[in-house]
Enzyme design. Structure first.
Site, short mmCIF file in Angstrom:
data_model
loop_
_atom_site.label_atom_id
_atom_site.label_comp_id
_atom_site.label_asym_id
_atom_site.label_seq_id
_atom_site.Cartn_x
_atom_site.Cartn_y
_atom_site.Cartn_z
N GLU A 137 -8.23 12.20 -13.17
CA GLU A 137 -9.16 12.54 -12.20
C GLU A 137 -9.67 13.91 -12.48
OE1 GLU A 137 -6.83 13.29 -8.47
OE2 GLU A 137 -6.47 11.10 -8.33
N HIS A 184 -9.74 11.33 -4.09
CA HIS A 184 -8.19 11.81 -3.70
C HIS A 184 -8.46 12.62 -2.50
CE1 HIS A 184 -4.30 12.87 -5.65
NE2 HIS A 184 -3.97 12.63 -3.98
P1 NAI Z 1 7.72 8.77 0.74
O1 NAI Z 1 8.55 9.27 -0.38
O2 NAI Z 1 8.25 9.03 2.21
O3 NAI Z 1 7.71 7.07 0.55
C1 NAI Z 1 7.60 6.27 -0.71
C2 NAI Z 1 8.37 5.20 -0.56
O4 NAI Z 1 8.11 4.46 -1.64
C3 NAI Z 1 9.98 5.57 -0.47
O5 NAI Z 1 10.48 4.36 0.71
C4 NAI Z 1 10.43 4.82 -1.86
O6 NAI Z 1 11.56 4.21 -1.78
C5 NAI Z 1 9.32 3.70 -2.15
N1 NAI Z 1 9.04 3.08 -3.34
C6 NAI Z 1 9.04 4.08 -4.50
N2 NAI Z 1 8.86 3.04 -5.61
C7 NAI Z 1 8.81 1.92 -5.16
C8 NAI Z 1 8.48 0.62 -5.68
N3 NAI Z 1 8.20 0.44 -7.14
N4 NAI Z 1 8.39 -0.50 -5.01
C9 NAI Z 1 8.51 -0.19 -3.61
N5 NAI Z 1 8.61 0.97 -3.00
C10 NAI Z 1 8.98 1.92 -3.79
O7 NAI Z 1 6.24 9.27 0.34
P2 NAI Z 1 5.01 9.36 1.41
O8 NAI Z 1 4.93 10.76 1.96
O9 NAI Z 1 5.09 8.22 2.03
O10 NAI Z 1 4.02 9.07 0.35
C11 NAI Z 1 3.61 8.20 -0.35
C12 NAI Z 1 2.36 8.32 -1.45
O11 NAI Z 1 1.14 8.68 -0.76
C13 NAI Z 1 2.97 9.22 -2.59
O12 NAI Z 1 2.69 8.69 -3.82
C14 NAI Z 1 2.23 10.38 -2.12
O13 NAI Z 1 1.83 11.37 -3.22
C15 NAI Z 1 0.88 9.72 -1.64
N6 NAI Z 1 -0.17 10.56 -0.76
C16 NAI Z 1 -1.31 10.63 -1.46
C17 NAI Z 1 -2.33 11.45 -0.52
C18 NAI Z 1 -3.63 11.36 -0.89
O14 NAI Z 1 -4.57 12.46 -0.61
N7 NAI Z 1 -4.17 10.20 -0.99
C19 NAI Z 1 -1.97 12.37 0.37
C20 NAI Z 1 -0.33 12.32 0.66
C21 NAI Z 1 0.49 11.43 0.04
#
Ligand code: NAI
Length: 630
Positions: A490, A513
Site C-alpha cells: 500500500e 484501506h
Molecule cells: P479477530 O481476530 O476478532 O477475528 C479473526 C478471525 O479469523 C478469528 O476468529 C480467527 O480464528 C479467524 N481466522 C484466522 N485465520 C483463519 C483462516 N485461515 N481461516 C479461517 N479463519 C481464520 O479480528 P477482527 O477484529 O474481526 O478483524 C478481522 C480482520 O479485519 C483483521 O485482519 C483486521 O486487521 C482487519 N481490519 C481491517 C480494517 C480495515 O480498515 N479494512 C479495520 C479493522 C480491521
C-alpha cells in the site's frame, strides 16, 4: 499525624468551584430580559477584583447594586453551592475535619451562604471570616456590614493581623487578595490554587501552584485520600488524539498537555522527562531511547488499532503497559462490507462510472437482490460475527468458516472446510487476521473453487489474497465482481501513486484501506484507550494491554493495593510474600500473571502496615516498577 501549620483558605473558586456572586446573579436575574448582559457585567467586575484592578469594596458595591437579590435567592444559592464544592476538598473532608482547629477561611463573600458549606466540610464557623448582608424589611439585600475588615481593600491582611495567629501560616487561594497576604510578610507560604480557575498573575506570584487540594497535602507530607495527587500525573497526547480522550482524562483530574503533530525520537525524548502517560497515534515511534528518557512513564496509549510503532517488549521491560483499541472500528468495517455487497450485486460502481462518462445503460441483466443469497464469511471473529448478524437481518443465508471453534450467531451455519464455504456462497467475504500462515490463503486453487458468478470482498489484510489469482478469476468470469480495501503493498502516503493489476477492471470497487475510517470509530478509539489508561492508573488493571500480563482487577475496597512489576525470574513471588509475612500483613487478595519477560503481582493488604515494608518491596531483586494505590 500532627500539624502545627495554620491554613488560611479562600472560599470562592477555591473551596467551591465557582464565584458565589456570579451564581447569585444567575439565580436572582433568572427570567429578566437583561439577565445575560447583567451576569456578564457581574462576572467582569468579579474578574477585575480577583486580578487586583479594583478594590474589594468597589467590587462588592458594584455587584450588589446590579444583583437585586433577596433572602430567598440566598437560600437557593446555598443549595446550588453545596453541589459545587471543589472535588479535592470534598474528597479530603477527613483531613479538614481532623485539622479544623488550624484551618481558617477568609473571604470577601457572605456568611449567609459560606457557613453552610463550611459546616458541610467539617470546618469551624468561628474560624470563618466573611462579610454579612444587610436586608430591608422585605428581605431585599440593600448593602453589607462596612465594619468588617473583609469589606475593605487589603481586608484579608487586616483580618490576619487582628487574629494574631501563631504558627507557620500557609495561604491557599486563587485570587490576588490571597497573594497580598504573602506580600505583606505576614504568612510563610502562598499556594495558588488552580483546580477551578488559573489566573496567570496569581500563579506567577505564588510559592507553589497546586492543581488540587491533594497536591497541597502531598507537598506538606500530610495523609491524603489518594495515594498520589492525580493532578501531578502529566499526560502528553500527540497527533491530535480525539477530544473525548482529552475531556475524559481532564475530568479524572489528570494534567493533560496536547499537541496536534507527531514527534520524532529526539523531540519525544526531550518531552518525556515528567510525562506519566503518553498518548500517540500511528506516526509517533516509542523506542528504547524514548523509554530511557521517560523515568516517570506509567503507560502508553496507542489511539489506533495497530501497535507496530511501539516497541512493546522494550516497554514491558521498563514496566510500561501499552494499550490500543483493537475493536473500536468493527462496526465501520461491517457497514462498508454490507454496502459494498449491495453495490456489487447491482453492478452500481460500473454503471455509475459509465454514467459519469455520459453512458446511459439501463438494464436488469446481472443485477440481484441480497435477500435470500448465501453469504460466506471466512474468519468469524469480531467483524465476521457482527457482519453475520446484520446480513441475516437483510435476509441473507449466512455460512461461516473459522479455524477455531466459534459460536454460530442467529441462524448462521458453520462450514467444516473453506472449500465447502467457497462452493456454496454467492458472496464470499474475508475477515481473517493477518497471521503469517494466511499469506495467499485465497490463491488460484481457492478462486477456482468459488461458485461461478459469485462476488468477493477483502477488507481484512492485503497479503491474504493473491492479487494475480484474483485478477484471473475476475477476467475469466469466475467472479462477477470484487471489493478490495487492503493490498499486499500500500502507498505510504496520499502523495504516492497506487499501483495494482486491479485498476481498471469492471465491477471492482477499490478503496484505500478505509474500512475502519469513520469519525465514530475515531471517537470510540478515544473513549476506549482513555478508559484503559485511567483504569490502569486507578486500579492497576492491565486488561487489554498488548504487551503486559492481562489482569482485570476488582475495585479497591478498604484496602491498600501493592503493584509490583518485575523481570520474570524464579522466586519473586516467594520473596514478596516472605516480606509481607515478616511484617505480619494481612493479605486480602493476590493476583499474579506472567509473560515470557515480565511478571505482574498485585497484592491487596490491610491498611495498617509500616512504611518500611514499602521500602523492602521496592528492593526485591529484579523489580522493574512498584507503586501503592489507595
Ligand atoms: P479477530 O481476530 O476478532 O477475528 C479473526 C478471525 O479469523 C478469528 O476468529 C480467527 O480464528 C479467524 N481466522 C484466522 N485465520 C483463519 C483462516 N485461515 N481461516 C479461517 N479463519 C481464520 O479480528 P477482527 O477484529 O474481526 O478483524 C478481522 C480482520 O479485519 C483483521 O485482519 C483486521 O486487521 C482487519 N481490519 C481491517 C480494517 C480495515 O480498515 N479494512 C479495520 C479493522 C480491521
Amino acid at each position: 499525624m500532627k500539624t502545627d501549620r495554620i491554613y488560611v483558605i479562600d472560599f470562592d473558586s477555591t473551596i467551591i468551584q465557582v464565584e458565589a456572586l456570579d451564581e447569585l446573579a444567575a439565580i436572582a436575574l433568572k427570567g429578566s430580559p437583561d439577565c445575560d448582559s447583567i451576569v456578564k457585567e457581574i462576572q467582569s467586575i468579579t474578574r477585575r477584583g480577583m486580578e487586583g484592578q479594583i478594590t474589594i469594596n468597589e467590587s462588592l458595591q458594584e455587584r450588589l447594586g446590579l444583583l437585586r437579590a433577596t433572602k430567598k435567592h440566598i437560600e437557593a444559592l446555598t443549595k446550588v453551592l453545596k453541589k459545587k464544592i471543589t472535588p479535592s476538598f470534598r474528597n479530603n473532608r477527613a483531613f479538614l475535619r481532623k485539622h479544623a482547629r488550624n484551618i481558617y477561611v477568609f473571604t470577601s463573600g457572605f456568611k449567609e451562604y459560606v457557613l453552610p458549606i463550611i459546616k458541610e466540610l467539617g470546618l469551624r464557623p468561628e474560624n470563618t471570616f466573611a462579610n454579612t448582608f444587610e436586608y430591608d424589611r422585605k428581605g431585599n439585600i440593600v448593602g453589607f456590614d462596612l465594619n468588617n475588615h473583609l469589606a475593605h481593600a487589603r481586608g484579608k491582611i487586616s483580618q490576619l493581623q487582628a487574629l494574631k495567629l501563631k504558627g507557620k501560616i500557609c495561604v491557599i487561594g486563587d485570587g490576588y487578595t490571597d497573594y497580598e497576604m504573602k506580600e505583606s510578610g505576614l504568612v510563610d507560604q502562598f499556594i495558588a490554587f488552580t483546580e477551578n480557575v488559573y489566573r496567570e498573575v496569581v500563579a506567577q506570584n505564588a510559592d507553589y501552584v497546586a492543581r488540587s487540594f491533594d497536591e497541597v497535602l502531598y507537598l506538606h507530607h500530610q495523609p491524603m485520600k489518594l495515594s498520589y495527587p492525580k493532578s501531578k500525573i502529566k499526560v502528553l497526547l500527540l497527533e491530535g488524539v480525539h477530544p473525548c480522550a482529552i475531556d475524559a482524562m481532564r475530568a479524572e483530574g489528570l494534567s493533560v498537555e496536547t499537541r496536534s503533530e507527531a514527534l520524532d525520537e529526539k523531540e519525544l525524548c526531550q518531552a518525556m522527562a515528567d510525562v506519566s502517560l503518553l498518548g500517540i497515534r500511528s506516526k509517533t515511534r516509542v523506542t528504547e531511547a524514548v523509554l530511557k528518557a521517560a523515568p516517570k512513564l506509567m503507560a502508553v496509549g496507542a489511539f489506533c488499532i495497530g501497535t507496530e510503532q511501539v516497541q512493546g517488549d522494550a516497554c514491558a521491560l521498563h514496566g510500561v503497559p501499552v494499550f490500543n483499541a483493537p475493536y473500536s472500528n468493527t462496526r465501520s468495517v461491517v457497514e462498508l462490507a454490507l454496502g459494498e455487497m449491495i453495490m456489487l450485486m447491482r453492478r452500481i460502481f460500473e454503471v455509475s462510472t459509465g454514467l459519469h462518462a455520459g453512458k446511459w445503460s439501463k438494464s436488469a441483466s446481472g443485477c440481484f437482490e441480497l435477500r435470500g443469497k448465501k453469504l460466506g464469511i471466512v474468519g468469524y471473529g469480531n467483524i465476521g460475527s457482527q457482519l453475520s448478524v446484520l446480513a441475516e437481518s437483510l435476509g441473507m443465508e449466512v455460512y461461516y468458516y473459522d479455524i477455531v471453534e466459534r459460536l454460530a450467531l442467529g441462524n448462521a451455519r458453520k462450514c467444516r472446510t473453506l472449500h465447502e464455504l467457497l462452493a456454496l456462497s454467492d458472496v464470499v467475504t474475508l475477515h481473517v487476521d493477518g497471521r503469517g500462515s494466511n499469506k495467499n490463503m485465497m490463491g488460484e486453487k481457492e478462486f477456482g473453487a468459488v461458485k461461478k458468478g459469485a462476488v468477493f470482498l477483502n477488507l481484512s489484510r492485503g497479503h491474504v489474497v493473491s492479487i494475480p489469482a484474483l485478477v484471473h478469476a475476475l477476467k475469466a468470469g469466475q467472479l462477477a465482481g470484487a471489493a478490495v480495501d487492503v493490498y499486499p503493498a500500500e502507498p505510504l502516503s496520499n502523495k504516492e501513486e497506487f499501483l495494482s493489476e486491479l485498476r481498471g477492471l469492471p465491477n471492482v470497487i477499490l478503496t484505500p484501506h478505509i474500512g475502519g475510517s469513520t469519525l465514530e470509530a475515531q471517537k470510540n478509539i478515544g473513549d476506549y484507550v482513555a478508559q484503559r489508561l485511567i483504569e490502569y492508573v486507578n486500579t492497576g488493571s492491565s486488561f487489554g494491554s498488548v504487551n503486559f500480563p492481562n489482569i482485570q482487577l476488582p475495585g479497591l475496597n478498604k484496602a491498600h493495593r501493592l503493584l509490583h512489576i518485575h523481570r520474570n525470574v524464579p522466586g519473586i513471588l516467594a520473596e514478596i510474600n516472605s516480606i509481607l509475612a515478616k511484617g505480619k500483613i494481612n493479605i486480602l487478595g493476590q493476583y499474579l500473571k506472567t509473560t515470557e519477560n515480565i511478571g505482574y503481582v498485585i497484592t491487596d493488604v490491610n491498611k495498617e502496615y509500616s512504611p518500611q515494608i514499602i521500602q523492602e518491596l521496592k528492593h526485591v531483586h529484579d523489580t522493574i516498577k512498584f507503586r501503592v494505590l489507595y
